[in-house]
Design a protein around this motif. Structure first.
Motif, mmCIF file in Angstrom:
data_model
loop_
_atom_site.group_PDB
_atom_site.id
_atom_site.type_symbol
_atom_site.label_atom_id
_atom_site.label_comp_id
_atom_site.label_asym_id
_atom_site.label_seq_id
_atom_site.Cartn_x
_atom_site.Cartn_y
_atom_site.Cartn_z
ATOM 1 N N LEU A 182 0.831 -1.213 0.000
ATOM 2 C CA LEU A 182 0.000 0.000 0.000
ATOM 3 C C LEU A 182 0.864 1.260 0.000
ATOM 4 O O LEU A 182 0.546 2.242 -0.685
ATOM 5 C CB LEU A 182 -0.942 -0.004 1.208
ATOM 6 C CG LEU A 182 -2.101 -0.997 1.142
ATOM 7 C CD1 LEU A 182 -2.794 -1.090 2.488
ATOM 8 C CD2 LEU A 182 -3.094 -0.577 0.064
ATOM 9 N N TRP A 183 1.950 1.235 0.776
ATOM 10 C CA TRP A 183 2.841 2.403 0.828
ATOM 11 C C TRP A 183 3.476 2.669 -0.529
ATOM 12 O O TRP A 183 3.508 3.815 -1.002
ATOM 13 C CB TRP A 183 3.905 2.186 1.899
ATOM 14 C CG TRP A 183 5.029 3.177 1.867
ATOM 15 C CD1 TRP A 183 6.343 2.929 1.673
ATOM 16 C CD2 TRP A 183 4.927 4.598 2.029
ATOM 17 N NE1 TRP A 183 7.068 4.090 1.708
ATOM 18 C CE2 TRP A 183 6.233 5.132 1.920
ATOM 19 C CE3 TRP A 183 3.861 5.464 2.255
ATOM 20 C CZ2 TRP A 183 6.494 6.491 2.025
ATOM 21 C CZ3 TRP A 183 4.115 6.824 2.364
ATOM 22 C CH2 TRP A 183 5.409 7.325 2.255
ATOM 23 N N PHE A 186 0.880 3.987 -2.964
ATOM 24 C CA PHE A 186 0.539 5.387 -2.675
ATOM 25 C C PHE A 186 1.570 6.340 -3.264
ATOM 26 O O PHE A 186 1.227 7.427 -3.753
ATOM 27 C CB PHE A 186 0.442 5.581 -1.162
ATOM 28 C CG PHE A 186 0.007 6.966 -0.758
ATOM 29 C CD1 PHE A 186 -1.318 7.343 -0.855
ATOM 30 C CD2 PHE A 186 0.931 7.886 -0.293
ATOM 31 C CE1 PHE A 186 -1.726 8.615 -0.483
ATOM 32 C CE2 PHE A 186 0.538 9.165 0.076
ATOM 33 C CZ PHE A 186 -0.803 9.527 -0.018
ATOM 34 N N TRP A 193 -3.646 3.194 -4.859
ATOM 35 C CA TRP A 193 -3.659 3.006 -3.407
ATOM 36 C C TRP A 193 -5.085 2.890 -2.880
ATOM 37 O O TRP A 193 -5.384 2.025 -2.045
ATOM 38 C CB TRP A 193 -2.951 4.181 -2.726
ATOM 39 C CG TRP A 193 -3.130 4.155 -1.236
ATOM 40 C CD1 TRP A 193 -2.397 3.445 -0.338
ATOM 41 C CD2 TRP A 193 -4.131 4.858 -0.481
ATOM 42 N NE1 TRP A 193 -2.877 3.670 0.938
ATOM 43 C CE2 TRP A 193 -3.928 4.526 0.875
ATOM 44 C CE3 TRP A 193 -5.160 5.732 -0.816
ATOM 45 C CZ2 TRP A 193 -4.731 5.030 1.894
ATOM 46 C CZ3 TRP A 193 -5.971 6.243 0.186
ATOM 47 C CH2 TRP A 193 -5.754 5.898 1.526
#
Length: 233
Positions: A182-183, A186, A193
């Motif tokens: 997810l990081w 993003f 994301w």
């Protein structure tokens, strides 16, 4: 062509329909091959070819988009599936989408990390599903289960632990690998994301739905099945 092969091997949109059908096989086979080794080969191939993909930004975008769409689409199917093994099958496809998303945004290590963590908690989920199936004389429909928490305590506990892991609850393994994906997503795209984050919430929902339908509430089992319910030896 390389990614097309990986799409078929790792059951991504639109070549995902074979994997739920493969759940008709023995449950230990599902645990080993469908969770840990065979279906993840496409992800592994993409990661091993990372040097080629990094030279083709458009191809990486395609990988990321296909992965994100697969993650959310098959999670939505798992939300309304009543066959306990098919829920896990669609969950596998969704998690494979997560791995492709990681590779598509250039985080090949995170993709392989999720491949490893997923292998363990999904294999555990399949083995627990097999234990439930064994206890209920082959029944797979969660609408005909319920109230098994006290009857199958070991299966319940291990299934619940694996459920926490796949839902991304810290400090279990799924949290660390999903958080890394997810990081990285993003950093590349807010839209990717957002899709992946929503798919993560859907994962938690359908997995706990499976827990509650199987182990909680009143028994909905057939009388002749309920009479023989027992923990696996």
């Amino acid at each position: 062509l390389l990614f097309l092969g990986a799409t078929g091997k790792s059951a991504q949109i639109p070549l995902y329909v074979w994997l739920p059908d493969a759940m008709a096989g023995p449950t230990p086979v599902s645990a080993l091959i469908h969770a840990a080794t065979m279906v993840t080969a496409g992800v592994y191939m993409v990661a091993r070819c990372s040097a080629l993909y990094e030279l083709a930004p458009l191809s990486m975008q395609v990988v990321a988009v296909i992965g994100a769409l697969t993650a959310i689409f098959t999670a939505s199917i798992a939300l309304v599936t009543n066959d306990i093994k098919r829920v896990l099958a669609y969950s596998t496809i969704s998690q494979l989408g997560y791995m492709f998303l990681a590779c598509g945004v250039g985080s090949f290590a995170a993709g392989i990390f999720h491949l490893m963590t997923h292998a363990f908690f999904k294999a555990l989920l399949f083995l627990c599903a097999g234990s439930v199936m064994h206890a209920l004389s082959g029944e797979l429909d969660m609408r005909k289960m319920g109230g098994l928490k006290s009857r199958l305590p070991v299966t319940y506990l291990t299934f619940f632990i694996a459920c926490l892991a796949i839902a991304g609850i810290p400090p279990f393994a799924g949290f660390f690998s999903k958080d890394e994906i997810l990081w990285n997503a993003f950093q590349k795209s807010f839209l990717l994301w957002a899709v992946a984050a929503f798919a993560a919430f859907m994962t938690a929902f359908y997995m706990f739905r499976a827990v509650f339908m199987t182990f909680y509430g009143t028994s909905r089992m057939e009388p002749e099945v309920e009479h023989h319910v027992h923990e696996s030896p």
